[in-house]
Each structure stands twice: as structure tokens, then as C-alpha cells.
Scaffold this motif. Structure first.
Motif, PDB file in Angstrom:
ATOM      1  N   ARG A 185      -1.762  -8.079  -8.339  1.00 19.61           N
ATOM      2  CA  ARG A 185      -2.726  -7.029  -8.702  1.00 19.61           C
ATOM      3  C   ARG A 185      -2.439  -6.598 -10.126  1.00 19.61           C
ATOM      4  O   ARG A 185      -1.291  -6.295 -10.458  1.00 19.61           O
ATOM      5  CB  ARG A 185      -2.588  -5.807  -7.774  1.00 19.61           C
ATOM      6  N   GLU A 187      -2.228  -4.088 -11.819  1.00 21.44           N
ATOM      7  CA  GLU A 187      -2.117  -2.628 -11.693  1.00 21.44           C
ATOM      8  C   GLU A 187      -2.223  -1.962 -13.067  1.00 21.44           C
ATOM      9  O   GLU A 187      -1.665  -2.452 -14.051  1.00 21.44           O
ATOM     10  CB  GLU A 187      -0.764  -2.256 -11.073  1.00 21.44           C
ATOM     11  N   PHE A 195       8.888  -0.712  -7.289  1.00 24.95           N
ATOM     12  CA  PHE A 195       7.956  -0.033  -6.386  1.00 24.95           C
ATOM     13  C   PHE A 195       6.533  -0.542  -6.588  1.00 24.95           C
ATOM     14  O   PHE A 195       5.850  -0.886  -5.635  1.00 24.95           O
ATOM     15  CB  PHE A 195       7.992   1.487  -6.601  1.00 24.95           C
ATOM     16  N   ARG A 196       6.071  -0.577  -7.808  1.00 25.59           N
ATOM     17  CA  ARG A 196       4.712  -1.052  -8.081  1.00 25.59           C
ATOM     18  C   ARG A 196       4.774  -2.175  -9.100  1.00 25.59           C
ATOM     19  O   ARG A 196       5.100  -1.966 -10.258  1.00 25.59           O
ATOM     20  CB  ARG A 196       3.819   0.083  -8.580  1.00 25.59           C
ATOM     21  N   LEU A 197       4.469  -3.375  -8.654  1.00 26.47           N
ATOM     22  CA  LEU A 197       4.561  -4.565  -9.489  1.00 26.47           C
ATOM     23  C   LEU A 197       3.182  -5.182  -9.626  1.00 26.47           C
ATOM     24  O   LEU A 197       2.264  -4.844  -8.875  1.00 26.47           O
ATOM     25  CB  LEU A 197       5.488  -5.585  -8.807  1.00 26.47           C
ATOM     26  N   GLN A 202       3.992  -9.669   0.062  1.00 23.13           N
ATOM     27  CA  GLN A 202       3.543  -8.833   1.180  1.00 23.13           C
ATOM     28  C   GLN A 202       3.890  -9.474   2.519  1.00 23.13           C
ATOM     29  O   GLN A 202       4.009 -10.694   2.628  1.00 23.13           O
ATOM     30  CB  GLN A 202       2.023  -8.662   1.124  1.00 23.13           C
ATOM     31  N   GLY A 311       4.965  -4.220   1.704  1.00 29.37           N
ATOM     32  CA  GLY A 311       5.505  -5.032   0.622  1.00 29.37           C
ATOM     33  C   GLY A 311       6.972  -5.346   0.860  1.00 29.37           C
ATOM     34  O   GLY A 311       7.720  -4.487   1.315  1.00 29.37           O
TER      35      GLY A 311
HETATM   36  P1  ATP Z   1      -0.943   1.807  -3.379  1.00 29.61           P
HETATM   37  O1  ATP Z   1      -1.805   2.938  -2.857  1.00 29.61           O
HETATM   38  O2  ATP Z   1       0.509   2.168  -3.519  1.00 29.61           O
HETATM   39  O3  ATP Z   1      -1.524   1.115  -4.577  1.00 29.61           O
HETATM   40  P2  ATP Z   1      -2.236   0.192  -1.479  1.00 29.61           P
HETATM   41  O4  ATP Z   1      -2.662   1.211  -0.479  1.00 29.61           O
HETATM   42  O5  ATP Z   1      -3.232  -0.342  -2.442  1.00 29.61           O
HETATM   43  O6  ATP Z   1      -0.949   0.707  -2.248  1.00 29.61           O
HETATM   44  P3  ATP Z   1      -2.174  -1.923   0.385  1.00 29.61           P
HETATM   45  O7  ATP Z   1      -3.359  -2.626  -0.156  1.00 29.61           O
HETATM   46  O8  ATP Z   1      -2.304  -1.152   1.656  1.00 29.61           O
HETATM   47  O9  ATP Z   1      -1.548  -1.000  -0.741  1.00 29.61           O
HETATM   48  O10 ATP Z   1      -0.982  -2.970   0.483  1.00 29.61           O
HETATM   49  C1  ATP Z   1      -0.069  -2.963   1.552  1.00 29.61           C
HETATM   50  C2  ATP Z   1       1.351  -2.823   1.063  1.00 29.61           C
HETATM   51  O11 ATP Z   1       1.635  -3.769   0.036  1.00 29.61           O
HETATM   52  C3  ATP Z   1       1.683  -1.475   0.460  1.00 29.61           C
HETATM   53  O12 ATP Z   1       1.994  -0.542   1.468  1.00 29.61           O
HETATM   54  C4  ATP Z   1       2.896  -1.814  -0.375  1.00 29.61           C
HETATM   55  O13 ATP Z   1       4.075  -1.863   0.436  1.00 29.61           O
HETATM   56  C5  ATP Z   1       2.586  -3.214  -0.861  1.00 29.61           C
HETATM   57  N1  ATP Z   1       2.020  -3.142  -2.215  1.00 29.61           N
HETATM   58  C6  ATP Z   1       0.748  -2.910  -2.562  1.00 29.61           C
HETATM   59  N2  ATP Z   1       0.598  -2.930  -3.897  1.00 29.61           N
HETATM   60  C7  ATP Z   1       1.828  -3.175  -4.409  1.00 29.61           C
HETATM   61  C8  ATP Z   1       2.328  -3.316  -5.745  1.00 29.61           C
HETATM   62  N3  ATP Z   1       1.529  -3.245  -6.797  1.00 29.61           N
HETATM   63  N4  ATP Z   1       3.652  -3.567  -5.895  1.00 29.61           N
HETATM   64  C9  ATP Z   1       4.460  -3.671  -4.834  1.00 29.61           C
HETATM   65  N5  ATP Z   1       4.038  -3.552  -3.564  1.00 29.61           N
HETATM   66  C10 ATP Z   1       2.750  -3.309  -3.345  1.00 29.61           C
END
Ligand code: ATP
Length: 449
Positions: A185, A187, A195-197, A202, A311
Motif C-alpha cells: 500500500r 501509504e 507499524f505502518r509499512l 498479512q 499484519g
Molecule cells: P489502518 O487503519 O491501520 O490503515 P486498515 O484498517 O486499512 O489499517 P486492513 O485493511 O484491515 O487495515 O488490514 C488488515 C491488517 O493488515 C491490519 O490490521 C494490520 O495489521 C495490517 N496492515 C494494514 N496496513 C498495514 C501497513 N501499511 N503496514 C503494516 N501492516 C498493515
């Protein structure tokens, strides 16, 4: 007790080969990380535990590993091309870009103590939607026909295989399909270490149920996933459930509950458990022209889907933060990772008390060879024994086995417990079976000091 911070955890991760900044010698790449030896082992253990809990300890979930680059029509049907976006704002003053719905966690480019928009100098644009999918091209031509996407979630690979799985495996709703794999993604504001990559891994499971049972299974999977985290040692007091309000639900979801973890930076989503209804199967059926439904003896319906999605990297960070402890032992500081033995990268360290003593080394090597046939073990004869223990404490090794003078006489060895620091004398011959047995025993963290 000393405060745990993301910076401390990140420093340990680098020092002890869990996580390295990616492309480090070129100055890194925003929010990309590489995993070192112990990071690989820890992640593998987390993934194994997840897959085991679903596909080995249960009989209603099967595994799948789908491609990362799928036919782009998948993403049109799933709604990702149209709707997988975050609102973005730019600051005309500091030229930084922020997620409009998360300004409270962002820092102003000029006054990091303030949030964007809080100083008189901040000049934020209107929010615009920014699609998070990474685009690429498949084949030699770079035109609109060849555009493809790196998957932003693994779930769609599961939905498009629904028919294959139903016709090849003996499954019947309620049943699940589980997949582990990389997602991507773009981001807007990655950060907070792993935490956010932008590239992450997944573990997602789509659980297909009769429509009338969806709510009940949703509640069931929230409980089940919480139980999984606590069974692997996360403190219950650091976990909570938060239901999404109607305004934050994803385009596919009729109800979502986040399992949040109390990271050192606050309560944040660790896992999402969504009730996706029949949205995905209906969308793919419509776009592909293939019926995606359950057909039983006297029934035919489109199953509803409950999705626990987590994740690997975020779980790893939660496990590391929960396990990280700084304490004083006999007047000296000690940093220890109190990881559940089943996810600890190394289970046992074999240490000859005197590294230059040939007989001790010989005994220690023999024990190490015996152990490593059935578990990850390390042999270490370098440095003073205290230093070797500290190293093992920092990588979370639950058991240390020290070969000393007495071993040579009576065939016993000192077994040191990482958490209690208790030392017991056990026969070398029984060490392997004893540790295998302890690995099966429940383990729980000490209550919050
Ligand atoms: P966030 O609100 O934190 O962006 P999300 O609700 O978009 O997350 P989901 O689409 O539900 O996330 O993805 C399921 C799981 O995948 C999340 O709970 C998280 O553990 C992991 N995840 C999602 N985006 C990321 C990211 N950019 N980096 C690391 N882990 C991620």
C-alpha cells in the motif's frame, strides 16, 4: 519499571539482527525494513502459529497462496480501483503531506510538537482522495492495457479462488480459506517503525458462512483471535476491542471490530475482524460471469464472509513491545525479551562455562547437536558467561544450558530460566525431552510490574 518506547525496541531490533532499515547503505527507503536472522525466525514462528491454529488445530479451514499480481479486473470488481483511497491534505508551508483523517497522530513539519493545522503558519489544502495501490506494467509494453497492481490485501486472491477450493476440497460452509503473504500500500504517512509499512505481510482468513449465521460467527472470530494473541503471551490488559462507527467502515464491510493493542504510541489497530457480507463474492460473480455460490442438496446461496485480517509486522511489533523489559539484576541492568517460548527465535542456548576447556566444549557441542535436531538452538563459547547470557536474554531465548566442571563428573547441566533466572541442575541426557515438554506447556507473562 523502565518505560518501553518504540525507539528502544527498534534499537534492540537493529543491534540483535531482528530488523534493519532497508537499503541502509544508500540512506534507506522511506519506511522499508529488512528482517535479520532473529527477525526471520520470529516472523516464521508467528506465521506457523497462525496457520497451525487455523489449519491444523481445526478442520474447517484450508490454506491458499495466491499470486501477488492478479488480473486487474479483480481490483475493479473488488472496488479497490474506485474506492481504496485515503483522504490526503498537503501543507503549502512545510510541503508535507498528511492523512486528513489522522492529523492527530501527525506532526507539523515546522513545529513537531503541534499537529498539522494547529499553528498560524500551517496552510492545509482541501482533502483529496489518494489511491493506495501500487501500479506496475505486465509485459513489454507500457500502456493502459498492461497496467497491473501489486495487491493491497491478500483477501481478493481468496475470493477469486472460491470456486476452485469448493470444487477441489471437501469443504462446506461454514469453512475458511487462510492465506499469508505480502501486500503493498502506497501509504501517505507510513511510520512508527514496522507499524505502518508500504510493503508488509498479512495473515488473512475468509470464513464463508450461511447468511443467517454471519453475526454469530463475527462475534466468534473476535473472541477466537483475541484468544490466539493471549495464548501466545500478549497481556490481556494490553488488548481491547473497538467497533468501527458507521463513518469509518470500509466500502465492503457491514461491521468491523478492530483488535487494538496498547503500543507505546497508544491504542492502535493490530487486527481487523470484518463482516464482509456477500459483497465480494457477488462483485466477482457479476464482473466475471462465474457463479460464486454454495450449492448443497437442497440449498443454494451466496455465503457471507467473516474476515480476521492481521499484519505479520504489526503482530511482531506487538509481541516485541509486550516482551521488552529493562530491569536490574544484582545491581546490573538487563534487557530481556520475555517472548512466549513457542515464538522465541531461539529456544535454547548451549554454553560451555569456559570456552577454552576442550572437555566442556566437547560436551556442549554434543548437547547442541542433540537439541538442534528438534528445535532452534545456539552454541556459544565466546566471551564471559554473563555477556553470553545477556545476549540470549536480548533475543528472548527462554533456556540456557551451561556445561561446567560438574557436568564432566556427573553428567548434569545447569538449566537457566530466562524469566525467573532460576537455575536447576538436570541430567544432560534428559535435556532434550524436558525442553520439548516445556515448549508444550502454557506460558504466561508475569503480571505488569
Ligand atoms: P489502518 O487503519 O491501520 O490503515 P486498515 O484498517 O486499512 O489499517 P486492513 O485493511 O484491515 O487495515 O488490514 C488488515 C491488517 O493488515 C491490519 O490490521 C494490520 O495489521 C495490517 N496492515 C494494514 N496496513 C498495514 C501497513 N501499511 N503496514 C503494516 N501492516 C498493515
Amino acid at each position: 519499571m523502565a518505560e518501553v518506547t518504540i525507539e528502544k525496541v527498534a534499537a534492540l531490533c537493529r543491534r540483535r539482527a531482528f530488523v534493519f532499515p532497508s537499503s541502509d547503505i544508500y540512506g534507506g527507503l522511506g519506511s522499508a525494513y529488512d528482517y535479520g536472522h532473529y527477525g526471520v525466525l520470529l516472523r516464521q514462528n508467528i506465521k506457523n502459529e497462525w496457520l497451525r491454529a487455523l489449519t491444523q488445530e481445526r478442520e474447517d479451514v484450508v490454506a491458499l497462496d495466491s499470486a501477488i499480481i492478479l488480473n486487474p479486473q479483480v481490483w475493479a470488481a473488488s472496488g479497490h480501483i474506485g474506492g481504496f483511497s485515503d483522504p490526503m491534505v498537503d501543507c503549502r508551508t512545510c510541503k508535507l503531506r498528511f492523512r486528513a483523517d489522522d492529523l492527530e497522530h501527525a506532526s507539523c513539519g515546522r513545529r513537531p510538537s503541534k499537529h498539522p493545522g494547529e499553528t498560524p503558519d500551517c496552510d492545509l489544502t482541501e482533502a483529496r482522495e489518494f489511491n493506495l495501490m501500487f501500479e506496475t506494467f505486465v509485459g513489454p509494453l507500457r500502456d493502459t492495457q498492461s497496467v497491473a497492481y501489486l495487491r493491497p490485501e491478500t483477501a481478493q486472491g481468496i475470493f477469486v479462488n472460491f470456486k476452485n477450493v469448493v470444487s477441489s476440497m471437501r469443504v462446506k460452509p461454514p469453512f475458511g480459506i487462510a492465506q499469508i503473504g505480502k501486500s503493498f500500500r502506497n501509504e501517505i504517512t507510513p511510520g512508527n517503525f514496522i507499524f505502518r509499512l508500504r510493503e508488509f505481510e498479512q495473515m488473512e482468513m475468509e470464513f464463508f458462512v450461511p447468511p443467517s449465521e454471519a453475526q454469530q460467527w463475527h462475534a466468534y472470530w473476535i473472541d477466537e483471535r483475541l484468544r490466539w494473541f493471549t495464548s501466545l503471551g500478549l497481556r490481556e490488559s494490553n488488548l481491547r476491542i473497538r467497533e468501527h462507527g458507521p463513518d469509518e467502515l470500509s466500502h465492503y464491510s457491514s461491521a468491523t471490530s478492530d483488535i487494538e493493542y496498547l503500543y507505546p504510541i497508544g491504542w492502535l489497530e493490530l487486527e481487523g475482524v470484518a463482516n464482509r457480507g456477500d459483497y465480494d463474492l457477488r462483485q466477482h460473480a457479476e464482473h466475471s460471469g462465474t457463479a460464486l455460490e454454495w450449492v448443497g442438496h437442497d440449498e443454494r446461496y451466496v455465503p457471507h464472509v467473516i474476515e480476521p485480517a492481521v499484519g505479520v509486522d504489526r503482530s511482531m511489533l506487538a509481541f516485541l513491545c509486550d516482551a521488552y523489559h529493562e530491569e536490574e539484576v544484582a545491581g546490573r541492568p538487563r534487557t530481556v525479551l520475555r517472548l512466549h517460548p513457542r515464538i522465541a527465535p531461539v529456544k535454547a542456548a548451549v554454553l560451555p562455562l569456559i570456552g577454552k576447556d576442550t572437555a566442556m566444549v566437547e560436551h556442549a557441542r554434543a548437547l547442541y547437536e542433540d537439541l538442534r535436531r528438534v528445535m532452534t538452538a545456539e552454541y556459544d563459547d565466546s566471551a564471559a558467561i554473563g555477556k553470553r547470557y545477556r545476549r540470549q536474554d536480548e533475543i528472548g531465548t527462554p533456556w540456557g544450558l551451561t556445561i561446567d566442571e560438574q557436568t564432566l563428573q556427573d553428567g548434569t547441566v545447569t538449566l537457566r530460566d530466562r524469566d525467573t533466572l532460576e537455575q536447576e541442575r538436570i541430567p544432560v541426557a534428559g535435556a532434550r525431552d524436558l525442553l520439548l515438554e516445556r515448549l508444550q506447556q502454557p506460558w504466561s507473562p508475569a503480571p505488569h510490574e
